[in-house]
Design a protein around this motif. Structure first.
Motif, PDB file in Angstrom:
ATOM      1  N   LEU A  67      14.750  17.190  18.098  1.00 53.28           N
ATOM      2  CA  LEU A  67      15.636  16.316  17.322  1.00 53.28           C
ATOM      3  C   LEU A  67      14.835  15.259  16.571  1.00 53.28           C
ATOM      4  CD1 LEU A  67      18.535  15.418  16.563  1.00 53.28           C
ATOM      5  CD2 LEU A  67      18.472  13.967  18.597  1.00 53.28           C
ATOM      6  N   VAL A  68      13.887  14.641  17.239  1.00 52.83           N
ATOM      7  CA  VAL A  68      13.061  13.618  16.594  1.00 52.83           C
ATOM      8  C   VAL A  68      12.227  14.233  15.472  1.00 52.83           C
ATOM      9  CG1 VAL A  68      11.117  12.038  16.968  1.00 52.83           C
ATOM     10  CG2 VAL A  68      13.006  12.094  18.602  1.00 52.83           C
ATOM     11  N   ALA A  69      11.596  15.364  15.748  1.00 55.03           N
ATOM     12  CA  ALA A  69      10.739  16.006  14.746  1.00 55.03           C
ATOM     13  C   ALA A  69      11.547  16.492  13.543  1.00 55.03           C
ATOM     14  CB  ALA A  69       9.976  17.166  15.382  1.00 55.03           C
ATOM     15  N   ASN A  70      12.687  17.110  13.787  1.00 55.01           N
ATOM     16  CA  ASN A  70      13.509  17.612  12.680  1.00 55.01           C
ATOM     17  C   ASN A  70      14.137  16.486  11.870  1.00 55.01           C
ATOM     18  OD1 ASN A  70      13.510  20.569  12.512  1.00 55.01           O
ATOM     19  ND2 ASN A  70      14.162  20.433  14.642  1.00 55.01           N
ATOM     20  N   THR A  71      14.498  15.385  12.512  1.00 52.27           N
ATOM     21  CA  THR A  71      15.032  14.244  11.777  1.00 52.27           C
ATOM     22  C   THR A  71      13.971  13.679  10.840  1.00 52.27           C
ATOM     23  OG1 THR A  71      16.546  13.716  13.592  1.00 52.27           O
ATOM     24  CG2 THR A  71      16.096  11.963  12.006  1.00 52.27           C
ATOM     25  N   ALA A  72      12.751  13.542  11.341  1.00 53.58           N
ATOM     26  CA  ALA A  72      11.658  13.071  10.491  1.00 53.58           C
ATOM     27  C   ALA A  72      11.379  14.055   9.357  1.00 53.58           C
ATOM     28  CB  ALA A  72      10.399  12.850  11.324  1.00 53.58           C
ATOM     29  N   LEU A  73      11.429  15.335   9.667  1.00 54.00           N
ATOM     30  CA  LEU A  73      11.191  16.367   8.649  1.00 54.00           C
ATOM     31  C   LEU A  73      12.272  16.354   7.572  1.00 54.00           C
ATOM     32  CD1 LEU A  73       9.499  18.830   7.768  1.00 54.00           C
ATOM     33  CD2 LEU A  73      10.982  20.219   9.218  1.00 54.00           C
ATOM     34  N   MET A  74      13.545  16.225   7.963  1.00 53.19           N
ATOM     35  CA  MET A  74      14.639  16.186   6.990  1.00 53.19           C
ATOM     36  C   MET A  74      14.554  14.926   6.124  1.00 53.19           C
ATOM     37  SD  MET A  74      16.170  18.975   7.405  1.00 53.19           S
ATOM     38  CE  MET A  74      15.351  20.073   8.518  1.00 53.19           C
ATOM     39  N   ALA A  75      14.190  13.798   6.736  1.00 52.90           N
ATOM     40  CA  ALA A  75      14.036  12.562   5.969  1.00 52.90           C
ATOM     41  C   ALA A  75      12.887  12.695   4.969  1.00 52.90           C
ATOM     42  CB  ALA A  75      13.797  11.383   6.903  1.00 52.90           C
ATOM     43  N   PHE A  76      11.813  13.339   5.383  1.00 47.86           N
ATOM     44  CA  PHE A  76      10.680  13.561   4.479  1.00 47.86           C
ATOM     45  C   PHE A  76      11.079  14.471   3.323  1.00 47.86           C
ATOM     46  CE2 PHE A  76       7.034  16.262   3.302  1.00 47.86           C
ATOM     47  CZ  PHE A  76       6.204  15.289   2.759  1.00 47.86           C
ATOM     48  N   LEU A  77      11.762  15.567   3.620  1.00 49.07           N
ATOM     49  CA  LEU A  77      12.213  16.469   2.562  1.00 49.07           C
ATOM     50  C   LEU A  77      13.177  15.774   1.609  1.00 49.07           C
ATOM     51  CD1 LEU A  77      12.730  19.794   4.552  1.00 49.07           C
ATOM     52  CD2 LEU A  77      10.988  19.326   2.828  1.00 49.07           C
ATOM     53  N   TYR A  78      14.040  14.932   2.154  1.00 51.96           N
ATOM     54  CA  TYR A  78      14.973  14.183   1.312  1.00 51.96           C
ATOM     55  C   TYR A  78      14.214  13.217   0.399  1.00 51.96           C
ATOM     56  CZ  TYR A  78      18.816  11.118  -0.015  1.00 51.96           C
ATOM     57  OH  TYR A  78      19.736  10.376  -0.723  1.00 51.96           O
ATOM     58  N   ALA A  79      13.238  12.534   0.964  1.00 54.10           N
ATOM     59  CA  ALA A  79      12.488  11.543   0.185  1.00 54.10           C
ATOM     60  C   ALA A  79      11.702  12.185  -0.952  1.00 54.10           C
ATOM     61  CB  ALA A  79      11.546  10.767   1.101  1.00 54.10           C
ATOM     62  N   ILE A  80      11.139  13.362  -0.712  1.00 53.57           N
ATOM     63  CA  ILE A  80      10.338  13.977  -1.779  1.00 53.57           C
ATOM     64  C   ILE A  80      11.180  14.777  -2.766  1.00 53.57           C
ATOM     65  CG2 ILE A  80       8.248  14.053  -0.392  1.00 53.57           C
ATOM     66  CD1 ILE A  80       8.725  17.080  -0.065  1.00 53.57           C
ATOM     67  N   SER A  81      12.403  15.144  -2.378  1.00 57.97           N
ATOM     68  CA  SER A  81      13.184  16.001  -3.263  1.00 57.97           C
ATOM     69  C   SER A  81      14.184  15.249  -4.130  1.00 57.97           C
ATOM     70  CB  SER A  81      13.922  17.075  -2.467  1.00 57.97           C
ATOM     71  OG  SER A  81      14.949  16.497  -1.693  1.00 57.97           O
ATOM     72  N   THR A  82      14.541  14.035  -3.765  1.00 58.56           N
ATOM     73  CA  THR A  82      15.514  13.303  -4.567  1.00 58.56           C
ATOM     74  C   THR A  82      14.807  12.556  -5.689  1.00 58.56           C
ATOM     75  OG1 THR A  82      15.428  11.441  -3.042  1.00 58.56           O
ATOM     76  CG2 THR A  82      17.198  13.028  -2.721  1.00 58.56           C
ATOM     77  N   ASP A  83      15.545  12.334  -6.732  1.00 60.03           N
ATOM     78  CA  ASP A  83      15.020  11.624  -7.890  1.00 60.03           C
ATOM     79  C   ASP A  83      14.870  10.151  -7.545  1.00 60.03           C
ATOM     80  OD1 ASP A  83      14.245  10.919 -10.417  1.00 60.03           O
ATOM     81  OD2 ASP A  83      16.239  11.100 -11.303  1.00 60.03           O
ATOM     82  N   SER A  84      13.692   9.604  -7.728  1.00 62.44           N
ATOM     83  CA  SER A  84      13.427   8.222  -7.318  1.00 62.44           C
ATOM     84  C   SER A  84      14.223   7.212  -8.124  1.00 62.44           C
ATOM     85  CB  SER A  84      11.935   7.919  -7.429  1.00 62.44           C
ATOM     86  OG  SER A  84      11.514   8.044  -8.767  1.00 62.44           O
ATOM     87  N   THR A  85      14.668   7.561  -9.304  1.00 64.39           N
ATOM     88  CA  THR A  85      15.456   6.618 -10.096  1.00 64.39           C
ATOM     89  C   THR A  85      16.884   6.525  -9.613  1.00 64.39           C
ATOM     90  OG1 THR A  85      16.044   8.343 -11.701  1.00 64.39           O
ATOM     91  CG2 THR A  85      14.066   7.032 -12.153  1.00 64.39           C
ATOM     92  N   ARG A  86      17.356   7.513  -8.832  1.00 64.91           N
ATOM     93  CA  ARG A  86      18.746   7.516  -8.359  1.00 64.91           C
ATOM     94  C   ARG A  86      18.887   6.957  -6.956  1.00 64.91           C
ATOM     95  NH1 ARG A  86      20.816  13.410  -9.466  1.00 64.91           N
ATOM     96  NH2 ARG A  86      22.826  12.480  -9.048  1.00 64.91           N
ATOM     97  N   ARG A  87      17.780   6.824  -6.226  1.00 64.09           N
ATOM     98  CA  ARG A  87      17.836   6.327  -4.856  1.00 64.09           C
ATOM     99  C   ARG A  87      18.156   4.849  -4.812  1.00 64.09           C
ATOM    100  NH1 ARG A  87      12.461   7.702  -2.606  1.00 64.09           N
ATOM    101  NH2 ARG A  87      12.294   9.283  -4.162  1.00 64.09           N
ATOM    102  N   ASN A  88      18.837   4.455  -3.732  1.00 61.52           N
ATOM    103  CA  ASN A  88      19.170   3.034  -3.542  1.00 61.52           C
ATOM    104  C   ASN A  88      18.253   2.437  -2.512  1.00 61.52           C
ATOM    105  OD1 ASN A  88      21.148   3.518  -5.333  1.00 61.52           O
ATOM    106  ND2 ASN A  88      22.784   3.506  -3.823  1.00 61.52           N
TER     107      ASN A  88
END
Length: 169
Positions: free
Chosen positions: A148-169
């Motif tokens: 759970l800890v590893a996958n949460t970190a992995l999903m957060a990392f994938l989210y951070a690199i895949s979303t457009d930085s201009t749209r993030r809050n």
């Protein structure tokens, strides 16, 4: 159109990476990484439960075919994640209409709050099917917590690199 093509390419790459991870990387028996769960997490709001479940089943079956695990485990766990996705999204999603347009507008904190219950459901089904009652409960709980800890970190990392930085809050 450009955004849809980007998501399709990312989904194909995640499925291929999951197959390679399952076949060639053996980290430990206490860690189950699931790159493909990110695809279910990023499905559009307008998708209902049945399309999410079908998508999860097809992706899970593809991962089972590409990987060397027990056939059907990933398909069952991804289907369960797709089943619960819409309800968890309505409970943990933002109340602002602007932020509800896309999961990419959640921000990293909102995405983690949304993803943790789905990861927990996925891992719970996956680990229960894998152990089938033959492993000690302590070992299964340790495997669940570490994964759970590893996958949460992995999903957060994938989210951070895949979303457009201009749209993030």
């Amino acid at each position: 159109m450009k955004n849809t093509l980007r998501h399709i390419i990312m989904a194909v790459l995640l499925v291929l990476a999951q197959g390679a991870l399952d076949n060639y990387v053996n980290l430990t028996v206490f860690l189950d990484l699931s790159l493909c769960l990110y695809i279910i997490l990023m499905l559009p709001f307008r998708w209902g439960t049945v399309p999410a479940m079908l998508t999860g089943f097809v992706i899970g079956l593809t991962v089972d075919i590409l990987g060397n695990g027990i056939p059907g485990m990933s398909a069952a766990a991804m289907t369960a994640a797709g089943l619960c996705r819409k309800g968890i999204l309505s409970l943990t999603g933002p109340r602002d209409k602007e932020k509800r347009q896309s999961i990419e507008n959640f921000g990293i904190r909102g995405f983690v709050l949304y993803s943790v219950p789905i990861i927990l459901i996925y891992l719970g089904v996956y680990i229960l099917l894998d152990s089938s009652g033959f492993r000690q409960p302590g070992a299964s709980l340790a495997r669940l917590a570490i994964s759970l800890v590893a996958n949460t970190a992995l999903m957060a990392f994938l989210y951070a690199i895949s979303t457009d930085s201009t749209r993030r809050n």
